[in-house]
Design a protein around this motif. Structure first.
Motif, PDB file in Angstrom:
ATOM      1  N   HIS A 197       0.852  -1.188   0.000  1.00  0.00           N
ATOM      2  CA  HIS A 197       0.000   0.000   0.000  1.00  0.00           C
ATOM      3  C   HIS A 197       0.890   1.241   0.000  1.00  0.00           C
ATOM      4  O   HIS A 197       1.335   1.684   1.068  1.00  0.00           O
ATOM      5  N   GLY A 209      -1.419  -0.724  -4.862  1.00  0.00           N
ATOM      6  CA  GLY A 209      -2.591  -1.055  -4.072  1.00  0.00           C
ATOM      7  C   GLY A 209      -3.381   0.189  -3.709  1.00  0.00           C
ATOM      8  O   GLY A 209      -3.302   1.235  -4.365  1.00  0.00           O
ATOM      9  N   ARG A 211      -5.138   2.403  -0.012  1.00  0.00           N
ATOM     10  CA  ARG A 211      -4.636   3.021   1.212  1.00  0.00           C
ATOM     11  C   ARG A 211      -4.518   2.046   2.371  1.00  0.00           C
ATOM     12  O   ARG A 211      -4.038   2.407   3.442  1.00  0.00           O
ATOM     13  N   GLY A 212      -4.940   0.834   2.199  1.00  0.00           N
ATOM     14  CA  GLY A 212      -4.853  -0.133   3.280  1.00  0.00           C
ATOM     15  C   GLY A 212      -6.147  -0.294   4.045  1.00  0.00           C
ATOM     16  O   GLY A 212      -6.265  -1.185   4.886  1.00  0.00           O
ATOM     17  N   TRP A 217      -6.220   5.605  -3.029  1.00  0.00           N
ATOM     18  CA  TRP A 217      -5.482   6.831  -2.739  1.00  0.00           C
ATOM     19  C   TRP A 217      -6.117   7.983  -3.506  1.00  0.00           C
ATOM     20  O   TRP A 217      -6.599   7.808  -4.628  1.00  0.00           O
ATOM     21  N   ARG A 237      -5.519   3.310  -7.626  1.00  0.00           N
ATOM     22  CA  ARG A 237      -5.249   2.001  -7.043  1.00  0.00           C
ATOM     23  C   ARG A 237      -4.528   1.190  -8.123  1.00  0.00           C
ATOM     24  O   ARG A 237      -5.092   0.905  -9.173  1.00  0.00           O
TER      25      ARG A 237
END
Length: 319
Positions: A197, A209, A211-212, A217, A237
């Motif tokens: 991430h 990826g 933002r977790g 993002w 992403r």
């Protein structure tokens, strides 16, 4: 014709409501994030840059960033126009470069592909034009014509043994593709280190990826009328975003086919799987009519272009 280019100002990692402000090198958390984020802020490739990593282990994230910054510094020694002794500086001074690095060969190959995809609207040999306009004075048509004779991708020859420029006075600039290439190399390094991430903003943005927390993002396109704000947010992403934009002033963005012809758009943003492709196309598409852009995106393997016209309207074109 009188326009000024500033490629790096117009992409920024967007603030998220509830985010804790952070200084360079300090971890921070988003209000909606389920895991901590570590943010590095510094200078890369001559511009303010950011790396954000979502990680449960901030110490591991710090070590990842240290490796990433070292990789940036290594590549700057290859591609910088402003570091004495860089590979690019030596190539432009001598007209040739013996035993180029694999990074140099790969970037030249990417520049060649972008030249073809854009029909010559992207051409890394425009450096003599940058030099001509660098003092901020408007050159005469005769001066432009003389320098124009030094611009042409056909004059570049390269393989793993040697890079050669055909004419004395020719020069390359990677300002329209190098930031993207470095971004991709850093992203590849972080993925090999296990990062899942990540958001990179090294002049161009690339996400590994999300933002977790399951969300993308957010990257803001700067409002050209209000530089402190955004007029559009783009979710990323596993995607890259690059932007070129113009403001009133002298032009430092040139159509290599007709240097006295200004850009058709005031801002061009391109989304692609790699920052290298997005970077080059965000430059080249500035000079292409709208009806040709979809085909260009398809040919280059990009996904979408967001174009802003001089009247403030925008148009999205997908491949």
């Amino acid at each position: 014709m009188a326009r000024k280019i500033d490629r790096r100002r117009f992409i920024r990692i967007a603030a998220v409501v509830g985010a804790v402000a952070a200084t360079a090198g300090l971890p921070f958390s988003f209000a909606s994030a389920k895991i901590p984020h570590y943010r590095w802020r510094g200078v890369a490739l001559g511009a303010k840059s950011e790396i954000v990593i979502a990680s449960e282990d901030i110490e591991i994230a710090k070590r990842m960033v240290e490796r990433a910054v070292a990789e940036i510094r290594r590549l700057e020694k290859e591609f910088s126009l402003y570091q004495d002794g860089s590979a690019l500086t030596r190539l432009n001074q001598d007209g040739y470069l013996a035993a180029p690095s694999m990074d140099m060969v790969r970037l030249l190959a990417a520049a060649d592909e972008s030249f073809t995809a854009t029909g010559g609207a992207f051409d890394a040999t425009v450096q003599p034009l940058w030099t001509l306009y660098s003092d901020g004075k408007m050159p005469s048509s005769e001066q432009v014509k003389r320098v124009r004779d030094l611009v042409g991708w056909a004059g570049v020859r390269f393989d793993q043994r040697r890079v050669t420029l055909a004419k004395k006075g020719m020069g390359l600039t990677f300002n329209g593709i190098g930031q993207g290439y470095v971004t991709d190399r850093v992203a590849d390094l972080l993925k090999r280190m296990g990062a899942d991430h990540v958001l990179l903003n090294l002049g161009e943005a690339r996400a590994i990826g999300g933002r977790g927390d399951g969300t993308a993002w957010q990257v803001g396109l700067e409002d050209q009328q209000n530089p402190s704000g955004f007029d559009r947010l783009v979710g990323l992403r596993d995607m890259a975003l690059a932007t070129s934009a113009v403001t009133p002033g002298f032009s430092h963005l040139f159509d290599p086919r007709d240097p006295e012809q200004g850009p058709r758009f005031t801002r061009v943003s391109v989304l692609a799987k790699t920052a290298t492709v997005a970077d080059a196309l965000s430059t080249g598409l500035c000079f292409m009519p709208e009806e040709q852009i979809e085909r260009c995106l398809q040919k280059a393997g990009a996904e979408r272009a967001i174009l802003k016209r001089s009247n403030g309207s925008t148009i999205d074109i997908s491949a």
